[in-house]
Structure formats: structure tokens, C-alpha cells
Design a protein around this motif. Structure first.
Motif, mmCIF file in Angstrom:
data_model
loop_
_atom_site.group_PDB
_atom_site.id
_atom_site.type_symbol
_atom_site.label_atom_id
_atom_site.label_comp_id
_atom_site.label_asym_id
_atom_site.label_seq_id
_atom_site.Cartn_x
_atom_site.Cartn_y
_atom_site.Cartn_z
ATOM 1 N N UNK A 1 0.866 -1.184 0.000
ATOM 2 C CA UNK A 1 0.000 0.000 0.000
ATOM 3 C C UNK A 1 0.907 1.241 0.000
ATOM 4 N N UNK A 2 0.742 2.146 0.981
ATOM 5 C CA UNK A 2 1.564 3.358 0.981
ATOM 6 C C UNK A 2 2.795 3.246 1.867
ATOM 7 N N UNK A 3 3.046 2.076 2.414
ATOM 8 C CA UNK A 3 4.193 1.887 3.311
ATOM 9 C C UNK A 3 5.340 1.243 2.543
ATOM 10 N N UNK A 4 6.510 1.878 2.616
ATOM 11 C CA UNK A 4 7.695 1.304 1.969
ATOM 12 C C UNK A 4 8.674 0.855 3.039
ATOM 13 N N UNK B 1 11.098 8.422 14.584
ATOM 14 C CA UNK B 1 12.248 9.341 14.583
ATOM 15 C C UNK B 1 13.494 8.667 14.019
ATOM 16 N N UNK B 2 13.525 7.338 14.058
ATOM 17 C CA UNK B 2 14.663 6.588 13.518
ATOM 18 C C UNK B 2 14.436 6.176 12.060
ATOM 19 N N UNK B 3 13.344 6.669 11.482
ATOM 20 C CA UNK B 3 13.071 6.350 10.078
ATOM 21 C C UNK B 3 12.529 4.953 9.869
ATOM 22 N N UNK B 4 12.002 4.331 10.937
ATOM 23 C CA UNK B 4 11.508 2.962 10.845
ATOM 24 C C UNK B 4 9.997 2.926 11.051
ATOM 25 N N UNK C 1 0.451 3.907 14.781
ATOM 26 C CA UNK C 1 0.862 2.606 14.247
ATOM 27 C C UNK C 1 0.827 2.636 12.722
ATOM 28 N N UNK C 2 1.801 1.962 12.092
ATOM 29 C CA UNK C 2 1.899 1.932 10.631
ATOM 30 C C UNK C 2 1.256 0.696 10.011
ATOM 31 N N UNK C 3 1.252 -0.414 10.742
ATOM 32 C CA UNK C 3 0.780 -1.701 10.212
ATOM 33 C C UNK C 3 0.015 -2.418 11.316
ATOM 34 N N UNK C 4 -1.114 -3.023 10.970
ATOM 35 C CA UNK C 4 -1.875 -3.824 11.936
ATOM 36 C C UNK C 4 -1.856 -5.283 11.499
ATOM 37 N N UNK C 5 -1.605 -6.167 12.476
ATOM 38 C CA UNK C 5 -1.726 -7.612 12.248
ATOM 39 C C UNK C 5 -2.823 -8.159 13.153
ATOM 40 N N UNK D 1 -6.984 3.496 7.666
ATOM 41 C CA UNK D 1 -6.782 4.145 6.366
ATOM 42 C C UNK D 1 -6.584 3.137 5.237
ATOM 43 N N UNK D 2 -7.053 3.502 4.079
ATOM 44 C CA UNK D 2 -6.841 2.675 2.891
ATOM 45 C C UNK D 2 -5.358 2.444 2.649
ATOM 46 N N UNK D 3 -4.540 3.397 3.073
ATOM 47 C CA UNK D 3 -3.098 3.329 2.846
ATOM 48 C C UNK D 3 -2.379 2.397 3.808
ATOM 49 N N UNK D 4 -3.049 1.916 4.861
ATOM 50 C CA UNK D 4 -2.393 1.117 5.906
ATOM 51 C C UNK D 4 -2.408 -0.369 5.579
ATOM 52 N N UNK D 5 -1.255 -1.025 5.603
ATOM 53 C CA UNK D 5 -1.228 -2.476 5.385
ATOM 54 C C UNK D 5 -1.920 -3.232 6.513
ATOM 55 N N UNK D 6 -2.598 -4.318 6.144
ATOM 56 C CA UNK D 6 -3.270 -5.176 7.098
ATOM 57 C C UNK D 6 -2.741 -6.597 6.916
ATOM 58 N N UNK D 7 -2.287 -7.195 8.015
ATOM 59 C CA UNK D 7 -1.729 -8.543 8.001
ATOM 60 C C UNK D 7 -2.619 -9.464 8.824
ATOM 61 N N UNK D 8 -2.541 -10.751 8.526
ATOM 62 C CA UNK D 8 -3.209 -11.773 9.334
ATOM 63 C C UNK D 8 -2.202 -12.879 9.610
#
Length: 425
Positions: free
Chosen positions: A40-43, A120-123, A207-211, A258-265
Motif C-alpha cells: 500500500x503506501x508503506x515502503x 524518529x529513527x526512520x523505521x 501505528x503503521x501496520x496492523x496484524x 486508512x486505505x493506505x495502511x497495510x493489514x496482516x493476518x
């Protein structure tokens, strides 16, 4: 040239900007393991993620400075995504009284503190939303006299043994676990709503990614299996009914993030109960996996086991990665390319991690880790998720790069400490 250190943006305190982020390949044509991947929008600057690991160190569900140090230290050292441990969506969904939680707004700020530092660490920072189901109300593992044996947390211990619930009134084990009550439809609706609200809080926390945790015998996993789920309503019986809770949760979460947020299972791809007539197995997982892209799931995190004490795990260095490869191959055979696969389990060596995500003919050199069940190495997964090896070696990303002969970015503060050529790493 300016002599002033550039500050990390959008951070409530000074810390130097990390550009590029630690763990970014500086060598030309790196192996796939160190090539960026976009979801999605996360690299992500590499394919190495820190898998969620329970620490049993939260305060009434709230993360503490322990988590800031623990999670921040791993993210600082080059993993492109660090996932917070199983975080319960309800108080009775904790494995132990000291589990992380996100069932109330007061638990947002401690997570945001970790997220601010990681950013802040770019992660990037992920979170695993969970409910322990019939494996809830136990004690931290170090309180057990026998390794691997659970100890029930009573009311005196801060536990809730009378409020443990599952799909059916079947305990995980007669020792160390409560007898769960069979969930009502109202209970199920409450859990779905709790996942939804916890997902919303995750977004607020940065949070950037939800599992979604659907593995290891916890609530969702126990619904998937006909061994632990003996319901006769719309949440039991057929494959469609047993997967209904997970699908309802996915829909509820995807609708509020958000549509841009990755979703994991994450799933247990097999129960390792081959001797049982109705186990959840790899074929069941493949059938489920084919449904996930249309639901907005971006990656299937392939684990196994944990739903039955009678499981017979065929342990070897490839025991779960091979299953991930089976699932990925089955999806590709059906031309399903929009569901990524994550592999986890006994990934400790650089060469093995490299080979999981890259198609190549295996080297005959002694450096190559042998794979037991095939002659040629081909892509098994798109991401490697590593857990305990990061506890042993927090700088594992840098060690892997060094072993593979890849030059990667270190944190600017640690730049003078890179491994020296000729070092035995």
C-alpha cells in the motif's frame, strides 16, 4: 557544509535524522532480502521484520518504558518493521495479567511514545491485535517450574479464570488452563467491536501496520478448528462458519483504518494433528488465503501449531518455511499475486533468510544452509519475520548483511562501530 546536525522531523525531542534509514542497502544490486518492498503506501527498506514477542511486562495493559527500550532498540538496529507483541482488545483476552492491551483510550499514549521514537529513527511500527480466548488468565512463563507448562492465574494473581471464553467449553488442557465458557452471539459481537475499536486506537497511536492474530490456539485460531470449535450455530460446523469470526474481524478492522495502511493476518497453517479427522491443515489455510485479498488483507503471516496439547510437530529447520512456500505456490498457481506471504520460525542464519525470499540455484559452498525437502531453492515468502534471534542478537540485520557481503546503513551514532573486514561474525 553545515556543521549542525539535522534533527529527525516531527519528533518531540532532538535525535539526529537517519537518512537513509538503518538497514538500507548501500551496495549495488543487493539480494532480494535487502531490496525495498512497498505495501500500500508503506515502503520498507528491507524484507526483515521483527515478529511480535510477548514480554509479559505491561502495567494494566499499558506499555511501559521497558517496551520503549526493547522495541526501540530493535527498530533502531535496522529492521524495517517492528511489531508490538500480542495486544489484547479486551481485558479478558490477555494471556497473562501483564499482557499489553488496547481496550481503552488510556493505553494509547504509551504506544504513541514508542511510535514517535521508532518514526524518529526512520523505521515503522506494527501492532498485533489479539484475544487469547481459552488460553487466557495464565501466568508469565518464568513463574512455571516446568518449561512449557502453563500456570493458571487465579483471582489472587490478578487473573480471571471464571471469565475465560472460547468457541466451545473445551479447555486447552486440563492442567494450567481454565475451563472456558462457550461464547454467546453477544460475546462474539463484543469481540468484533473490540477489534474494531482497538484498530481505531492503533491509528491514533501512530501505528503503521496492523496484524490480526489468528494463530497459536488463541481465540480466532480456536474458532477455525473443528477440534476446538464444536458450535452448531453460524460460527461453527462448516469451513464457512468456522472462518466467519476471522472474516468479520477483518472486515471490521479494514473499515476503520486508512486505505493506505497495510493489514496482516497471522494464522497457524496447520494444527499438527494429522491423526485427527477434522484438523485445520495446510489445505484449509490455502482455502482461507484465497479469500483474503478481496477482504483487504495484504500479507498472510504463516505460523503453525498451538491449538492442541496433543499436537505432533515435525520440527526441523524448514518446518514452517516450507509450509509458507506451499501456500505461496498455491496462490500463484491460481494467479493470485496480491497476497504477500510472510515466513517465520527457526530463521537464524543469514544465508537461509536470503534464500527464503529469493529464487536461485543453491550454492555448493559450505556457507549455504541446507534445505531438507527440495533440490532447488525458490521463493518461499516475500518477508521474513524473526523473533527470538533478535533477542539473542539485536543487531541481527547488520550481522546478516555482513555475512552476505552487503554494505548497509548503520545508525549515524553507531557508524564508527561497523563490523570490520575479516571479522568472524
Amino acid at each position: 557544509m553545515s556543521k549542525k546536525s539535522v534533527a529527525a522531523p516531527n519528533t518531540p525531542y532532538f535525535t539526529p535524522a537517519q537518512k537513509p534509514s538503518a538497514g538500507t542497502a548501500l551496495s549495488e544490486s543487493p539480494p532480494t532480502l535487502f531490496k525495498p518492498i512497498r505495501i500500500r503506501d508503506a515502503e520498507f527498506q528491507n524484507r526483515i521484520w521483527v515478529a511480535p514477542m510477548c514480554m509479559y511486562s505491561a502495567d494494566n495493559g499499558k506499555l511501559t518504558d521497558y517496551h520503549l527500550v526493547h522495541l526501540g532498540g530493535l527498530a533502531f538496529r535496522g529492521a524495517s518493521l517492528t511489531i508490538i507483541e500480542a495486544t489484547s482488545v479486551l481485558p479478558n483476552g490477555r494471556i497473562t495479567p501483564q499482557d499489553a492491551g488496547l481496550w481503552e483510550d488510556a493505553q494509547i499514549a504509551p504506544i504513541k511514545k514508542v511510535a514517535d521514537y521508532v518514526h524518529s529513527q526512520g523505521q515503522k511500527l506494527g501492532i498485533q491485535l489479539a484475544h487469547a480466548g481459552r488460553k487466557a488468565s495464565t501466568s508469565a512463563p518464568w513463574l512455571s517450574k516446568v518449561r512449557g507448562k502453563a500456570v493458571l492465574a487465579t483471582e489472587d494473581d490478578g487473573g480471571w479464570p471464571k471469565n475465560v471464553m472460547g468457541p466451545s467449553a473445551i479447555p486447552w488442557s486440563t492442567e494450567g488452563y481454565a475451563i472456558p465458557r462457550e461464547m454467546t452471539l453477544e460475546d462474539i459481537a463484543d469481540v468484533i467491536q473490540a477489534f474494531k475499536e482497538s484498530a481505531q486506537r492503533s491509528v491514533v497511536a501512530g501505528i503503521d501496520v496492523i496484524e490480526i492474530h489468528g494463530a497459536h490456539g488463541y481465540l480466532i485460531s480456536s474458532f477455525l478448528s473443528a477440534i476446538s470449535n464444536q458450535r452448531t450455530d453460524e460460527y461453527g460446523g462448516t469451513f464457512e462458519n468456522r472462518t466467519r469470526l476471522l472474516i468479520d474481524i477483518i472486515k471490521a478492522v479494514r473499515a476503520v483504518i486508512p486505505e493506505s495502511m497495510p493489514l496482516l493476518v497471522r494464522v497457524s497453517a496447520t494444527e499438527w494433528m494429522n491423526f485427527a479427522p477434522e484438523q485445520w491443515d495446510v489445505e484449509s489455510t490455502i482455502r482461507l488465503a484465497k479469500l483474503l485479498p478481496a477482504l483487504g488483507v495484504d500479507l498472510l503471516d504463516v505460523s503453525s501449531g498451538g491449538n492442541n496439547e496433543a499436537q505432533r510437530i515435525e520440527m526441523h529447520n524448514h518446518f514452517q518455511v516450507g509450509i509458507a512456500g506451499q501456500i505461496r505456490d498455491a496462490l500463484r498457481a491460481d494467479k493470485i499475486t496480491n497476497l504477500l506471504i510472510g515466513a517465520v520460525g527457526l530463521i537464524t542464519e543469514a544465508e537461509y533468510a536470503r534464500d527464503i525470499v529469493e529464487s536461485k540455484t543453491p550454492s555448493m559452498s559450505g556457507d549455504c544452509v541446507e534445505i531438507e525437502d527440495e533440490q532447488d531453492i525458490k521463493t518461499k515468502a516475500d518477508i521474513v519475520l524473526v523473533a527470538r534471534q533478535f533477542l539473542r542478537e539485536p543487531e541481527w540485520v547488520f550481522r546478516v548483511a555482513f555475512r552476505l557481503g552487503i554494505d548497509v546503513q548503520w545508525p549515524v551514532q553507531y557508524g564508527r562501530a561497523e563490523f570490520q573486514k575479516g571479522s568472524r561474525i
